[in-house]
Structure formats: structure tokens, C-alpha cells
Design a protein around this motif. Structure first.
Motif, PDB file in Angstrom:
ATOM      1  N   GLN A 286       0.827  -0.847   0.041  1.00 34.27           N
ATOM      2  CA  GLN A 286      -0.142  -0.233   0.098  1.00 34.27           C
ATOM      3  C   GLN A 286       0.899   1.218  -0.149  1.00 34.27           C
ATOM      4  O   GLN A 286       1.898   1.163   0.780  1.00 34.27           O
ATOM      5  N   VAL A 287       0.819   2.805  -0.643  1.00 38.39           N
ATOM      6  CA  VAL A 287       1.405   3.070  -0.973  1.00 38.39           C
ATOM      7  C   VAL A 287       0.373   4.425  -1.054  1.00 38.39           C
ATOM      8  O   VAL A 287      -0.410   4.760  -1.604  1.00 38.39           O
ATOM      9  N   SER A 288       0.414   5.892  -0.033  1.00 42.29           N
ATOM     10  CA  SER A 288      -0.252   7.020  -0.226  1.00 42.29           C
ATOM     11  C   SER A 288       0.630   8.101  -0.446  1.00 42.29           C
ATOM     12  O   SER A 288       1.926   8.399  -0.280  1.00 42.29           O
TER      13      SER A 288
ATOM     14  N   ILE B 207      -4.503  -3.775  -8.564  1.00 44.83           N
ATOM     15  CA  ILE B 207      -4.158  -2.951  -7.947  1.00 44.83           C
ATOM     16  C   ILE B 207      -5.828  -1.995  -8.136  1.00 44.83           C
ATOM     17  O   ILE B 207      -6.949  -2.176  -9.046  1.00 44.83           O
ATOM     18  N   GLU B 208      -5.436  -1.018  -6.589  1.00 43.30           N
ATOM     19  CA  GLU B 208      -6.932   0.243  -6.556  1.00 43.30           C
ATOM     20  C   GLU B 208      -6.343   0.703  -6.167  1.00 43.30           C
ATOM     21  O   GLU B 208      -5.307   1.013  -5.516  1.00 43.30           O
ATOM     22  N   VAL B 209      -7.316   1.846  -6.267  1.00 39.46           N
ATOM     23  CA  VAL B 209      -7.061   3.227  -5.984  1.00 39.46           C
ATOM     24  C   VAL B 209      -8.321   3.885  -4.986  1.00 39.46           C
ATOM     25  O   VAL B 209      -9.004   3.511  -5.806  1.00 39.46           O
ATOM     26  N   SER B 210      -7.903   4.625  -4.141  1.00 37.68           N
ATOM     27  CA  SER B 210      -8.843   5.489  -3.147  1.00 37.68           C
ATOM     28  C   SER B 210      -8.533   6.661  -3.102  1.00 37.68           C
ATOM     29  O   SER B 210      -7.636   6.988  -3.361  1.00 37.68           O
TER      30      SER B 210
ATOM     31  N   GLY C  92      -7.440  14.664   1.334  1.00 37.15           N
ATOM     32  CA  GLY C  92      -6.183  15.041   0.647  1.00 37.15           C
ATOM     33  C   GLY C  92      -5.453  13.999   0.419  1.00 37.15           C
ATOM     34  O   GLY C  92      -4.002  14.199   0.382  1.00 37.15           O
ATOM     35  N   TRP C  93      -5.426  12.649   0.027  1.00 41.36           N
ATOM     36  CA  TRP C  93      -4.328  11.689   0.016  1.00 41.36           C
ATOM     37  C   TRP C  93      -5.169  10.530  -0.529  1.00 41.36           C
ATOM     38  O   TRP C  93      -6.503  10.169  -1.051  1.00 41.36           O
ATOM     39  N   ALA C  94      -4.215  10.292  -1.749  1.00 42.10           N
ATOM     40  CA  ALA C  94      -4.433   9.288  -2.808  1.00 42.10           C
ATOM     41  C   ALA C  94      -3.659   7.998  -2.168  1.00 42.10           C
ATOM     42  O   ALA C  94      -2.860   7.683  -2.134  1.00 42.10           O
TER      43      ALA C  94
ATOM     44  N   PHE D 175      -2.828   3.702  -3.217  1.00 44.28           N
ATOM     45  CA  PHE D 175      -2.943   2.886  -4.015  1.00 44.28           C
ATOM     46  C   PHE D 175      -2.893   1.125  -3.076  1.00 44.28           C
ATOM     47  O   PHE D 175      -2.247   1.535  -2.247  1.00 44.28           O
ATOM     48  N   THR D 176      -3.738  -0.008  -3.660  1.00 42.72           N
ATOM     49  CA  THR D 176      -3.718  -0.825  -2.854  1.00 42.72           C
ATOM     50  C   THR D 176      -3.032  -2.167  -3.938  1.00 42.72           C
ATOM     51  O   THR D 176      -4.101  -2.415  -5.059  1.00 42.72           O
ATOM     52  N   LEU D 177      -1.596  -2.526  -4.055  1.00 43.85           N
ATOM     53  CA  LEU D 177      -1.834  -3.710  -4.905  1.00 43.85           C
ATOM     54  C   LEU D 177      -1.645  -5.065  -4.525  1.00 43.85           C
ATOM     55  O   LEU D 177      -0.992  -5.049  -2.556  1.00 43.85           O
ATOM     56  N   HIS D 178      -2.478  -5.895  -4.758  1.00 46.71           N
ATOM     57  CA  HIS D 178      -2.422  -6.916  -4.498  1.00 46.71           C
ATOM     58  C   HIS D 178      -1.270  -8.587  -5.138  1.00 46.71           C
ATOM     59  O   HIS D 178      -2.518  -8.233  -6.700  1.00 46.71           O
ATOM     60  N   LEU D 179      -1.096  -8.807  -4.528  1.00 45.35           N
ATOM     61  CA  LEU D 179       0.131  -9.690  -5.595  1.00 45.35           C
ATOM     62  C   LEU D 179       0.328 -11.075  -4.782  1.00 45.35           C
ATOM     63  O   LEU D 179       0.257 -11.188  -3.842  1.00 45.35           O
TER      64      LEU D 179
END
Length: 78
Positions: A6-8, A57-60, A64-66, A68-72
Motif C-alpha cells: 500500500q502506497v499513499s 491494483i486499486e485506488v481510493s 487530501g490523500w490518494a 494505491f493498494t496492490l495485491h500480488l
């Protein structure tokens, strides 16, 4: 089993743009096109690589933040 990354980023993405950000050459419209650089290929390439790894991959975006969540998929040790 899956691994999650997860990256914000401290830049909110408008809700109406979330569905398109993984399209090739798509850039979020802004009042100043020179303010943010890029070709619109970065997230499309990430999506393509994640798909090739049979992940998702999904994004929310909110407050003020985005995010990204990657599921591998978890790959066995060779």
C-alpha cells in the motif's frame, strides 16, 4: 495467499477521475498543464505489470490523500 503493498500520496484524486487513471496517456485535467509533468503512461504500465503477475491494483482517494493498494500472489520459493 497474497501479499499486499500500500502506497499513499498527499494529493487527492477527484472521484470522477478514479476510474480513468490507469488508462494509457490519461492525465488528470488541471488548470495548469505544465504544473504536473508526465506522459500519462506510468500508472498504465504499473497496471499492466500487476496484471501480468496475476495481481490487482486499486485506488481510493479522500481527505487530501490518494492510496494505491496492490495485491500480488504469493509465489513459492524456488
Amino acid at each position: 495467499r497474497q501479499s499486499r503493498i500500500q502506497v499513499s500520496n498527499s494529493q487527492e484524486i477527484p472521484a470522477e477521475e478514479l476510474a480513468r487513471i490507469f488508462e494509457r496517456f490519461y492525465r488528470i485535467p488541471s488548470s495548469d498543464p505544465w504544473k504536473e509533468g508526465g506522459t500519462g503512461l506510468g500508472l498504465a504500465l504499473v497496471k499492466q505489470m500487476v496484471d501480468q503477475l496475476r495481481g490487482s491494483i486499486e485506488v481510493s482517494s479522500a481527505a487530501g490523500w490518494a492510496t494505491f493498494t496492490l495485491h500480488l500472489p504469493h509465489l513459492p520459493q524456488l
